[in-house]
Design a protein around this motif. Sequence first.
Motif, PDB file in Angstrom:
ATOM      1  N   GLU A 255      75.055  56.816  50.731  1.00 60.44           N
ATOM      2  CA  GLU A 255      75.381  57.050  49.329  1.00 60.44           C
ATOM      3  C   GLU A 255      75.245  58.503  48.927  1.00 60.44           C
ATOM      4  N   TYR A 256      74.179  59.131  49.376  1.00 62.86           N
ATOM      5  CA  TYR A 256      73.918  60.458  48.836  1.00 62.86           C
ATOM      6  C   TYR A 256      73.865  61.553  49.905  1.00 62.86           C
TER       7      TYR A 256
ATOM      8  N   HIS B  36      76.888  65.303  46.134  1.00 66.56           N
ATOM      9  CA  HIS B  36      76.582  65.383  44.695  1.00 66.56           C
ATOM     10  C   HIS B  36      77.845  65.525  43.900  1.00 66.56           C
TER      11      HIS B  36
ATOM     12  N   PRO C  85      76.611  61.395  44.043  1.00 68.81           N
ATOM     13  CA  PRO C  85      76.635  60.481  45.180  1.00 68.81           C
ATOM     14  C   PRO C  85      77.848  59.563  45.157  1.00 68.81           C
TER      15      PRO C  85
ATOM     16  N   LEU D 295      78.367  55.985  45.271  1.00 66.75           N
ATOM     17  CA  LEU D 295      77.561  54.770  45.157  1.00 66.75           C
ATOM     18  C   LEU D 295      78.314  53.552  45.666  1.00 66.75           C
TER      19      LEU D 295
ATOM     20  N   GLY E 298      75.347  48.157  43.947  1.00 66.93           N
ATOM     21  CA  GLY E 298      74.062  48.703  43.570  1.00 66.93           C
ATOM     22  C   GLY E 298      73.296  49.041  44.829  1.00 66.93           C
ATOM     23  N   PRO E 299      72.071  49.439  44.690  1.00 64.10           N
ATOM     24  CA  PRO E 299      71.351  50.010  45.815  1.00 64.10           C
ATOM     25  C   PRO E 299      70.766  48.988  46.775  1.00 64.10           C
TER      26      PRO E 299
END
Lengths: 246, 246
Positions: B160-161, B235, B237, B239, B243-244
């Motif tokens: 994700e990031y 940056h 992210p 996603l 969700g996470p």
Amino acid sequence: MSGTAGPGYDPYAFEPFAVTVDLAVFTVRGGALHVLLIRRGQEPYAGAWALPGGFVLPRESAETAARRELAEETGLPEQVVAALHLEQLRTYSEPDRDPRMRVVSVAFTALVPDLPEPAAEGGGDAAQARWLPLGQAPDLAFDHAEILADARIRIRSKLEYTCLATAFCPPEFTLGELLSVYETVWDTVLDRPNFRRKVLTTPGFVEPVPGAARLTGGRGKPAALYRAGPATALHPPLLRPEGPTR
Amino acid sequence: MSGTAGPGYDPYAFEPFAVTVDLAVFTVRGGALHVLLIRRGQEPYAGAWALPGGFVLPRESAETAARRELAEETGLPEQVVAALHLEQLRTYSEPDRDPRMRVVSVAFTALVPDLPEPAAEGGGDAAQARWLPLGQAPDLAFDHAEILADARIRIRSKLEYTCLATAFCPPEFTLGELLSVYETVWDTVLDRPNFRRKVLTTPGFVEPVPGAARLTGGRGKPAALYRAGPATALHPPLLRPEGPTR
DNA sequence: CCTGTTTATAGTCACAGTGACTATTAAAGG
DNA sequence: CCTTTAATAGTCACTGTGACTATAAACAGG
């Protein structure tokens, strides 16, 4: 060398290592990020500042050892240590990181609200335990400066995508206090209304204290009190202005 | 030492531990996330599947040991092992995690592009090394199932990031291949044009291969080739839909 | 008691990034 | 050819955010 493990490597002829834990415990106090350091009472590095920590005992996990050492070496109340947000940072295993012997250290990061100065218990391993602001941190023993730098990077980053900032606050806090946690850890200035909007619209980040309790006594308009909510992650994240590195 | 601490605790009388490394090495193959496992040739857990790993030698850091073990136990080419993206996951230190003795293990995560089946070297510690899809992973020795689960959560989150997804791709790849990495690891379907837009507008994520090279031979329109850019973080992210957590 | 200062809170506006979707292009395969 | 498949281009609406203005409620000091 141990006489057993030559180039003809036998997996059972393992080298015995000492295993320790080291803790980077942070708090926010007076607009500066502080770390808990102890002054070493014995060699090596006697008299130098170091992160609290110590050897893992035979029947302990690293996390158990971390909590025990923290209770022993610092004056932090039992209750605080037990409830502490403790998180593995990483393990430091360079062969010569301890001059005495081969020591592998599991490093932890912990966040606590602003507390009274810890009182090292009479006979603790540490001569002193003190909160020192990161800006004027002295040279540290072993590779603790590296551990501390890694821990700082980690918490700065975790404020972005977790609700961890509340761990720096007392059980009930105002949004202004939460804001100053972010501003202190990130060393930036954030827009107050925007911060407020973000925090309040993130479900489960904070929840209002029932009874419309308000905190007064400060200078401005009294602020509403909140406590930490059930959420742990921040989606979408609350990105710091400058980007992720700094 | 200072006669204080609890049951006559002396910081120099440390317990000797064995220190090992364990590796969760992932690849994307045929639309499924695979992990590299070895079949243990000796007790304990002889015949069971396990993560590759082994004891840290006297003059090694954990990371050095991880690379050495990976080269020894699996048929991964020297070059691949040296250049591997290797990252500490965390350290597992529960007292009874190894029935033989007190073993503390530093776990690592690694990502590699799809490779030919590894050939365990003749005298290696492992009888076999194989890529197995995560869906049908067998029971694992020690606490390796827990390590593997933690590693999986970590890489899903890191896509994700960070720009880590390119580590699953060969040196030159198409955006379609990169897309399928995300779809495989996250087990979702992503919108192709939107994914493309996001990747191409993130500075330094990927850069086009000079000479307007294109990959054809597949079914559809030939795709442009890219290689990994200098960026490491994403940056903002990228996603995943759900969700996470998952 | 009034006034300025400080902090909290409310609200507005423009813009960037994203999700959902449509359209076009270029190959392979019957 | 015509269909299928995948790559690429572009549009539109909505959400979240940054920047900013305005109002409210406390305290400090004259």
